[in-house]
Motif scaffolding. Structure first.
Motif, short mmCIF file in Angstrom:
data_model
loop_
_atom_site.label_atom_id
_atom_site.label_comp_id
_atom_site.label_asym_id
_atom_site.label_seq_id
_atom_site.Cartn_x
_atom_site.Cartn_y
_atom_site.Cartn_z
N UNK A 240 0.84 -1.21 0.00
CA UNK A 240 0.00 0.00 0.00
C UNK A 240 0.87 1.25 0.00
N UNK A 241 2.01 1.18 0.66
CA UNK A 241 2.91 2.34 0.70
C UNK A 241 3.57 2.56 -0.65
N UNK A 242 4.01 1.45 -1.27
CA UNK A 242 4.77 1.57 -2.52
C UNK A 242 3.92 2.14 -3.65
N UNK A 243 2.69 1.67 -3.76
CA UNK A 243 1.87 2.09 -4.90
C UNK A 243 1.64 3.60 -4.94
N UNK B 67 16.08 8.95 -4.19
CA UNK B 67 16.69 8.96 -2.86
C UNK B 67 15.64 9.24 -1.79
N UNK B 68 14.78 10.23 -2.03
CA UNK B 68 13.72 10.56 -1.06
C UNK B 68 12.76 9.38 -0.90
N UNK B 69 12.42 8.73 -2.02
CA UNK B 69 11.52 7.57 -1.95
C UNK B 69 12.12 6.45 -1.12
N UNK B 70 13.40 6.14 -1.35
CA UNK B 70 14.05 5.04 -0.62
C UNK B 70 14.15 5.35 0.88
N UNK B 71 14.52 6.59 1.20
CA UNK B 71 14.63 6.97 2.61
C UNK B 71 13.27 6.88 3.29
#
Length: 602
Positions: free
Chosen positions: A17-20, A302-306
């Motif tokens: 749910x977070x990734x989508x 980078x922001x997404x991965x963090x």
């Protein structure tokens, strides 16, 4: 197959749910950033092109000013209006014209770019000025389509764009930019000549040499005939601009994406010089515009991965907090599964998990109560079966004894005794015929009729039994021997105490949706109100140890069908008594028993 815990499922579900949405938001943010960057870069190009276009327009206005000066110069007008008888006078006047032009050239720096200036006079004299003027073919100039059209424009300037010099000999400037206009007289406003003014195409090169273009960029000046007047790479001069159709069709922001000659995407920006129908065009490789987007993409990733890592860690602890009491509850359920009903879970929480714990403890308590109640019911049922067995008074022995009496009656030709013994024997045989607790309604009625036959003989036909039975209920199962005790009760307590004869017992059996309704009505002495109230009180006591009669029937119905059955007594003293019982057409485990093969005639 490895079992996945709810904790893992919650974490995976949350991450999904977070990734989508996060991926979607990141992609949209990246796309919007790139689009804004492209728009800003494109708008910057348009601003530069607008600046260049304004400068070009001012320069072209200066060339028009030269044509206006020539049109208004009295010396030039005098030459064009004078009729010369000899060439010497014309030569002297041309010297004056040259002096006028040289004086004018001192005041403007663009005069140095003049390739040729030809004024074709209507008096048959031609004024020539410039380095290529003497090489031009005047007759060919006069034959051009624009020549006659210029003279119809009432003195307005016509820009002829870039073209090859109209010359018969080698010239200094092969390609020139030209304009034309009619020269009018001062007084009569008649056309006295036609001006053909050309300047070198290198004029624009000097004008735009300090313009800095983007990497891979290319600048064009396109005239009103779609010919390239200026090309920053000097390859398309005096050629038709290849991308003009898309520019003419563009009604948007002034820029669009197209494919270049090498197949790569190019941004094409264009600004019109409306006064002269010229255009300033710049083409830039799309890749050079998106150089900054790579940095945007890296920052977005980078922001997404963090964010992903941080939220994953947070959700791990949150899910652990949620799952821990559920796991504790699951372990308690396993203990219950192994038979330990004394287990209780102590989880005090104000949420759904706490409610689930509370309901679990309540459910275990109810299971214990139901377990104890079931044990008690089984014990009572067992006792009832023992009493029923005891009441049979050894049916095998009794049946064989009756069979011996029957043969003795046959031998002695005592038909009445034989008939009674046969009916009683058949009744006893049916008692042992089925192993299970159920028989069909039809079989139950057959047993009842045998019993009624014997009682009628005993009471000398003091009563009669009527049957109102719906055919559809005959094959349906019911608990065996539930009618005989009720008829016996009606005879002994209703008909027998009645002084006058004419006793009638009515047996009614019908189906009501998914239930069977049985009524036994007699017109005997009835039951007093006090006795009826006492009976109701005794029937209301669940689990009462009843005898063989009416209470035995009621208890067996309750043990077999539970709350789905009912048993009621209605009566008026000295009028009637009615017993009504109702039970389902099918119950769990209800099946008509197999016929026993152990009973046979001796």
């Amino acid at each position: 197959m490895m079992k996945k815990s709810i904790k893992h499922k919650m974490i995976l579900s949350f991450l999904l749910v977070l990734c989508l949405p996060t991926t979607l938001i990141s992609l949209m943010s990246y796309r919007i950033s790139v689009q804004l960057l492209e728009e800003k870069v494109s708008d910057s190009f348009l601003a530069n092109l607008t600046f260049i276009g304004d400068n070009i327009e001012k320069e072209l206005e200066q060339w028009e000013q030269i044509s206006k000066y020539i049109n208004a110069n009295p010396v030039i007008r005098n030459v064009l209006m004078r009729s010369y008888s000899n060439d010497l006078d014309f030569y002297y006047d041309m010297k004056k014209v040259d002096e006028q032009l040289e004086t004018y050239s001192i005041n403007t720096n663009i005069f140095a770019y003049v390739s040729s200036m030809v004024i074709v006079g209507n008096n048959g004299r031609n004024l020539l000025y410039g380095e290529d003027a003497n090489s031009l073919d005047i007759e060919r100039i006069k034959q051009q389509e624009w020549f006659s059209e210029v003279n119809r424009m009432d003195g307005r300037v016509m820009w002829l764009g870039i073209h090859k010099n109209i010359a018969n000999y080698r010239v200094q400037n092969e390609s020139v930019v030209a304009l034309g206009r009619a020269i009018k007289g001062e007084k009569n406003n008649q056309i006295i000549g036609t001006l053909y003014l050309t300047f070198r195409e290198s004029y624009f090169t000097g004008l735009l040499k300090n313009i800095e273009l983007s990497e891979g960029g290319r600048l064009y000046i396109v005239d009103n005939r779609d010919h390239v007047v200026f090309d920053s790479e000097m390859k398309l001069l005096n050629e038709t601009f290849p991308g003009m159709n898309p520019i003419k069709d563009d009604r948007g922001k002034g820029y669009f994406l197209t494919k270049g000659p090498d197949g790569k995407q190019m941004l094409m920006a264009h600004v019109p010089i409306s006064k002269y129908d010229w255009k300033v065009v710049e083409s830039v490789p799309y890749a050079s515009l998106t150089n900054g987007t790579n940095e945007i993409f890296r920052n977005t990733v980078a922001i997404f991965l963090i964010s992903f890592v941080m939220t994953s860690v947070i959700w791990y602890f949150v899910s652990s907090h949620i799952v821990r009491p559920i796991r504790k509850l699951t372990n308690s359920m396993k203990q219950v599964q192994e038979g330990d009903l004394s287990v209780r879970v102590d989880i005090e929480r104000p949420d759904e998990v706490g409610m689930m714990n509370k309901h679990f403890n309540f459910m275990i308590m109810r299971i214990q109560e139901l377990f104890r109640s079931n044990l008690e019911e089984q014990e009572k049922k067992k006792n009832a079966e023992i009493r029923a067995l005891q009441s049979q008074i050894n049916p095998h022995f009794l049946y064989n004894t009756l069979n011996t009496i029957r043969w003795m009656a046959i031998i002695q030709k005592s038909d009445n005794i034989r008939e009674v013994v046969e009916v009683l024997g058949r009744l006893l045989k049916n008692t042992m015929k089925h192993e299970g607790p159920f028989v069909s309604v039809e079989e139950e009625l057959a047993n009842l009729k045998d019993y009624v036959y014997i009682q009628k003989l005993r009471y000398s036909h003091k009563f009669d039994v009527r049957y109102e039975v719906h055919p559809e209920v005959l094959p349906l199962p019911c608990v065996k021997f539930i009618l005989q005790p009720l008829i016996e009760n009606a005879i002994f307590h209703g008909i027998e105490p009645k002084e006058e004869g004419g006793g009638i017992i009515t047996v009614s059996i019908r189906r009501a949706v998914d239930h069977i309704v049985i009524k036994v009505l007699d017109n005997g002495v009835g039951i007093s109100k006090d006795t009826l109230n006492e009976l109701d009180r005794r029937m209301a006591i669940s689990g009462r140890d009843g005898g063989i009669g009416m209470f035995n029937v009621m208890e067996r119905l309750r043990l077999t069908y539970g709350k789905a059955s009912s048993f009621r007594i209605r009566s008026e003293e000295n009028k009637f008594t009615e017993i009504e019982m109702m039970f389902p057409t099918a119950a769990e485990g209800q099946r008509i028993g197999e016929t026993s093969e152990e009973i046979s005639d001796v």
